[in-house]
Scaffold this active site. Structure first.
Site, PDB file in Angstrom:
ATOM      1  N   HIS A  26       0.861  -1.197   0.000  1.00  0.00           N
ATOM      2  CA  HIS A  26       0.000   0.000   0.000  1.00  0.00           C
ATOM      3  C   HIS A  26       0.885   1.231   0.000  1.00  0.00           C
ATOM      4  O   HIS A  26       1.957   1.218   0.602  1.00  0.00           O
ATOM      5  CB  HIS A  26      -0.918   0.009   1.235  1.00  0.00           C
ATOM      6  CG  HIS A  26      -2.082   0.922   1.085  1.00  0.00           C
ATOM      7  ND1 HIS A  26      -2.010   2.263   1.383  1.00  0.00           N
ATOM      8  CD2 HIS A  26      -3.341   0.698   0.622  1.00  0.00           C
ATOM      9  CE1 HIS A  26      -3.175   2.822   1.125  1.00  0.00           C
ATOM     10  NE2 HIS A  26      -4.001   1.901   0.662  1.00  0.00           N
ATOM     11  N   GLU A  61      -7.773  -5.410  -0.220  1.00  0.00           N
ATOM     12  CA  GLU A  61      -8.312  -6.192  -1.326  1.00  0.00           C
ATOM     13  C   GLU A  61      -8.248  -7.700  -1.105  1.00  0.00           C
ATOM     14  O   GLU A  61      -9.002  -8.444  -1.719  1.00  0.00           O
ATOM     15  CB  GLU A  61      -7.579  -5.841  -2.631  1.00  0.00           C
ATOM     16  CG  GLU A  61      -7.616  -4.377  -3.003  1.00  0.00           C
ATOM     17  CD  GLU A  61      -8.974  -3.888  -3.480  1.00  0.00           C
ATOM     18  OE1 GLU A  61      -9.987  -4.247  -2.843  1.00  0.00           O
ATOM     19  OE2 GLU A  61      -9.023  -3.159  -4.462  1.00  0.00           O
TER      20      GLU A  61
HETATM   21  N1  ACO Z   1       4.113  -7.660  -4.516  1.00  0.00           N
HETATM   22  C1  ACO Z   1       5.440  -7.640  -4.829  1.00  0.00           C
HETATM   23  N2  ACO Z   1       6.191  -6.531  -4.824  1.00  0.00           N
HETATM   24  C2  ACO Z   1       5.579  -5.381  -4.477  1.00  0.00           C
HETATM   25  C3  ACO Z   1       4.226  -5.326  -4.127  1.00  0.00           C
HETATM   26  C4  ACO Z   1       3.481  -6.506  -4.153  1.00  0.00           C
HETATM   27  N3  ACO Z   1       2.197  -6.549  -3.849  1.00  0.00           N
HETATM   28  N4  ACO Z   1       3.908  -4.043  -3.837  1.00  0.00           N
HETATM   29  C5  ACO Z   1       5.014  -3.324  -4.004  1.00  0.00           C
HETATM   30  N5  ACO Z   1       6.029  -4.129  -4.390  1.00  0.00           N
HETATM   31  C6  ACO Z   1       7.396  -3.745  -4.672  1.00  0.00           C
HETATM   32  C7  ACO Z   1       7.468  -2.991  -5.995  1.00  0.00           C
HETATM   33  O1  ACO Z   1       7.629  -3.864  -7.086  1.00  0.00           O
HETATM   34  C8  ACO Z   1       8.620  -2.079  -5.789  1.00  0.00           C
HETATM   35  O2  ACO Z   1       9.806  -2.793  -6.049  1.00  0.00           O
HETATM   36  P1  ACO Z   1      11.026  -2.080  -6.864  1.00  0.00           P
HETATM   37  O3  ACO Z   1      11.464  -0.958  -5.958  1.00  0.00           O
HETATM   38  O4  ACO Z   1      12.044  -3.173  -6.984  1.00  0.00           O
HETATM   39  O5  ACO Z   1      10.463  -1.598  -8.153  1.00  0.00           O
HETATM   40  C9  ACO Z   1       8.590  -1.777  -4.288  1.00  0.00           C
HETATM   41  O6  ACO Z   1       7.834  -2.828  -3.681  1.00  0.00           O
HETATM   42  C10 ACO Z   1       7.915  -0.456  -3.979  1.00  0.00           C
HETATM   43  O7  ACO Z   1       6.673  -0.437  -4.653  1.00  0.00           O
HETATM   44  P2  ACO Z   1       5.964   0.854  -5.182  1.00  0.00           P
HETATM   45  O8  ACO Z   1       5.446   0.595  -6.558  1.00  0.00           O
HETATM   46  O9  ACO Z   1       6.842   2.066  -5.001  1.00  0.00           O
HETATM   47  O10 ACO Z   1       4.796   0.995  -4.183  1.00  0.00           O
HETATM   48  P3  ACO Z   1       3.562   1.894  -4.393  1.00  0.00           P
HETATM   49  O11 ACO Z   1       3.346   2.637  -3.156  1.00  0.00           O
HETATM   50  O12 ACO Z   1       3.651   2.698  -5.631  1.00  0.00           O
HETATM   51  O13 ACO Z   1       2.468   0.778  -4.661  1.00  0.00           O
HETATM   52  C11 ACO Z   1       0.617  -0.610  -4.617  1.00  0.00           C
HETATM   53  C12 ACO Z   1       1.372   0.501  -3.873  1.00  0.00           C
HETATM   54  C13 ACO Z   1       0.272  -0.143  -6.011  1.00  0.00           C
HETATM   55  C14 ACO Z   1      -0.669  -0.913  -3.860  1.00  0.00           C
HETATM   56  C15 ACO Z   1       1.522  -1.879  -4.684  1.00  0.00           C
HETATM   57  O14 ACO Z   1       1.860  -2.306  -3.375  1.00  0.00           O
HETATM   58  C16 ACO Z   1       0.885  -2.990  -5.491  1.00  0.00           C
HETATM   59  O15 ACO Z   1       1.030  -3.001  -6.726  1.00  0.00           O
HETATM   60  N6  ACO Z   1       0.179  -3.968  -4.805  1.00  0.00           N
HETATM   61  C17 ACO Z   1      -0.465  -5.039  -5.529  1.00  0.00           C
HETATM   62  C18 ACO Z   1      -1.809  -4.563  -6.112  1.00  0.00           C
HETATM   63  C19 ACO Z   1      -2.849  -4.311  -5.046  1.00  0.00           C
HETATM   64  O16 ACO Z   1      -3.005  -5.069  -4.087  1.00  0.00           O
HETATM   65  N7  ACO Z   1      -3.604  -3.213  -5.243  1.00  0.00           N
HETATM   66  C20 ACO Z   1      -4.677  -2.789  -4.316  1.00  0.00           C
HETATM   67  C21 ACO Z   1      -4.190  -1.671  -3.422  1.00  0.00           C
HETATM   68  S1  ACO Z   1      -5.403  -1.246  -2.202  1.00  0.00           S
HETATM   69  C22 ACO Z   1      -6.407  -0.120  -2.958  1.00  0.00           C
HETATM   70  O17 ACO Z   1      -6.005   0.687  -3.757  1.00  0.00           O
HETATM   71  C23 ACO Z   1      -7.840  -0.162  -2.666  1.00  0.00           C
END
Ligand code: ACO
Length: 361
Positions: free
Chosen positions: A246, A302
């Site tokens: 998140h 989620e």
């Molecule tokens: N699984 C694996 N790796 C992850 C995940 C995940 N669920 N979430 C983040 N990371 C990794 C990213 O790949 C990134 O790695 P990198 O630095 O090597 O590129 C690092 O952690 C940081 O991630 P960011 O993209 O900077 O995190 P951000 O704050 O932008 O993303 C998000 C938040 C979009 C929710 C992300 O955690 C994600 O994609 N989760 C999976 C999708 C999901 O569950 N979405 C629902 C969110 S809840 C809502 O909106 C209602």
């Protein structure tokens, strides 16, 4: 420079506070645990809208207004069915909402809120070759949606579980779809345009589109013996595990526990996935901690949303539109707040492209 607007405060709000370090969510003064399962959909919506929308809002007045709104929406359903039913449900819903008037006998925030369950249930039935069912204004929004969708009265447990879900996701700070709604509202485009834009933002898997893929993941893993290898392979391949991570929460999303509790009440409804999902969650948290030791990645809303919505008999295609059924209340409350207190939102970009050098004298 960051391109994700991390930490940028774009508005003062009385609607909610998301404390990502403590894992705490306050919605109009109450912790989310004190709202979900305690306040019905109409009462929670009244709590969010009251003092921001043009008229006072109470649970009773909202129930009456949403009942009327569902009737108005049903009268418009036929026009939506041709093109709308050929699209994925989220896009059909967007089409229906986009055609709603800004001015009618029903206030626009009530109209869009009442229209979501009517359009979604109608679209899902037509996709299955069934006739849409008219709303029953004497029922609450959650129970009426399940009845219009399934063609029979929902059990008290299923209606209560869906209602608790809708209240849990109703409002959540300056998330991507709410921000979109506020940007559009800041141009004075009105409630309908703001909600249609917000729905577009909600569709993506990084925001509201994750719960369907959560179930896809559980299906793909298949059985307990495969969990660890499947997760390791997915992370090695650079995939994101849906339902984890998140932007704001650095600890567990407090909504995950609220929904997990509600899913527990549905075990008798044939929810056989819970034990398996809990195992996947435990393994996923272990795998994510090893994969990204410097970036806390915990369970988000989620993961248990997916189990809850499946347990009340919804198809995956309906999951994100059902999220919109709850969140539309927050979007419209933010539209009112933006209109009352905000200015046109107009950030800047830094030009990093080339500049043609013209030869001068
Ligand atoms: N699984 C694996 N790796 C992850 C995940 C995940 N669920 N979430 C983040 N990371 C990794 C990213 O790949 C990134 O790695 P990198 O630095 O090597 O590129 C690092 O952690 C940081 O991630 P960011 O993209 O900077 O995190 P951000 O704050 O932008 O993303 C998000 C938040 C979009 C929710 C992300 O955690 C994600 O994609 N989760 C999976 C999708 C999901 O569950 N979405 C629902 C969110 S809840 C809502 O909106 C209602």
């Amino acid at each position: 420079m960051t391109t994700g607007l991390d930490g940028v405060v774009v508005a003062n709000t009385i609607l909610s506070e998301v404390d990502g370090d403590q894992g705490r969510l306050i919605i109009r003064g109450l912790p989310v645990d004190d709202l979900a399962g305690h306040l019905g959909f109409e009462a929670a919506a009244a709590r969010l809208w009251d003092g921001l929308s043009p008229e006072p809002e109470t649970a009773e007045s909202v129930a009456e207004a949403l009942g009327a709104a569902r009737r108005v929406a049903f009268a418009r359903l036929e026009g939506l069915m041709g093109a709308g039913a050929e699209l994925p449900a989220i896009d059909g819903l967007r089409l229906g909402l986009a055609a709603l008037p800004d001015v009618s006998d029903v206030a626009p925030h009530h109209l869009v809120t009442g229209a979501v369950p009517v359009f979604l249930a109608g679209l899902m039935r037509v996709k299955r070759g069934l006739q849409p069912l008219a709303p029953d204004p004497t029922l609450g929004q959650a129970a009426d949606f399940l009845r219009m969708l399934h063609g029979e009265q929902a059990s008290d447990e299923a209606a209560a579980a869906l209602e608790a879900y809708l209240v849990t996701v109703m409002e959540h700070g300056m998330n991507a779809s709410t921000f979109t709604a506020r940007v559009i509202a800041s141009t004075r485009a009105g409630v309908v345009a703001s909600v249609v834009g917000a729905l577009g933002a909600l569709k993506g898997p990084l925001h509201g589109g994750a719960p369907g893929p959560v179930l896809d993941m559980l299906d793909a893993i298949g059985k307990p013996a495969h969990i660890a290898d499947w997760l390791a392979d997915a992370l090695k391949a650079g995939q994101r595990l849906m339902g984890f991570g998140h932007r704001i929460y650095r600890v567990r999303d407090p909504r995950a526990d609220v929904l997990k509790r509600v899913v527990g009440t549905l075990r008798s409804e044939g929810n056989t996935r819970l034990a398996f999902a809990e195992q996947v969650e435990r393994e996923a948290l272990r795998a994510l901690a090893a994969h990204k030791p410097d970036r806390p990645l915990d369970t988000n809303v989620e993961f248990y949303t997916a189990l809850l919505l499946e347990a009340v008999g919804l198809e995956r295609e309906a999951f994100t539109p059902v999220f919109a059924m709850g969140r539309v209340v927050g979007w419209t409350a933010h539209v009112f707040e933006q209109e009352r207190t905000g200015r046109l939102m107009r950030p800047q970009s830094a030009y990093v492209g080339p500049v043609a050098v013209t030869s001068g004298d």
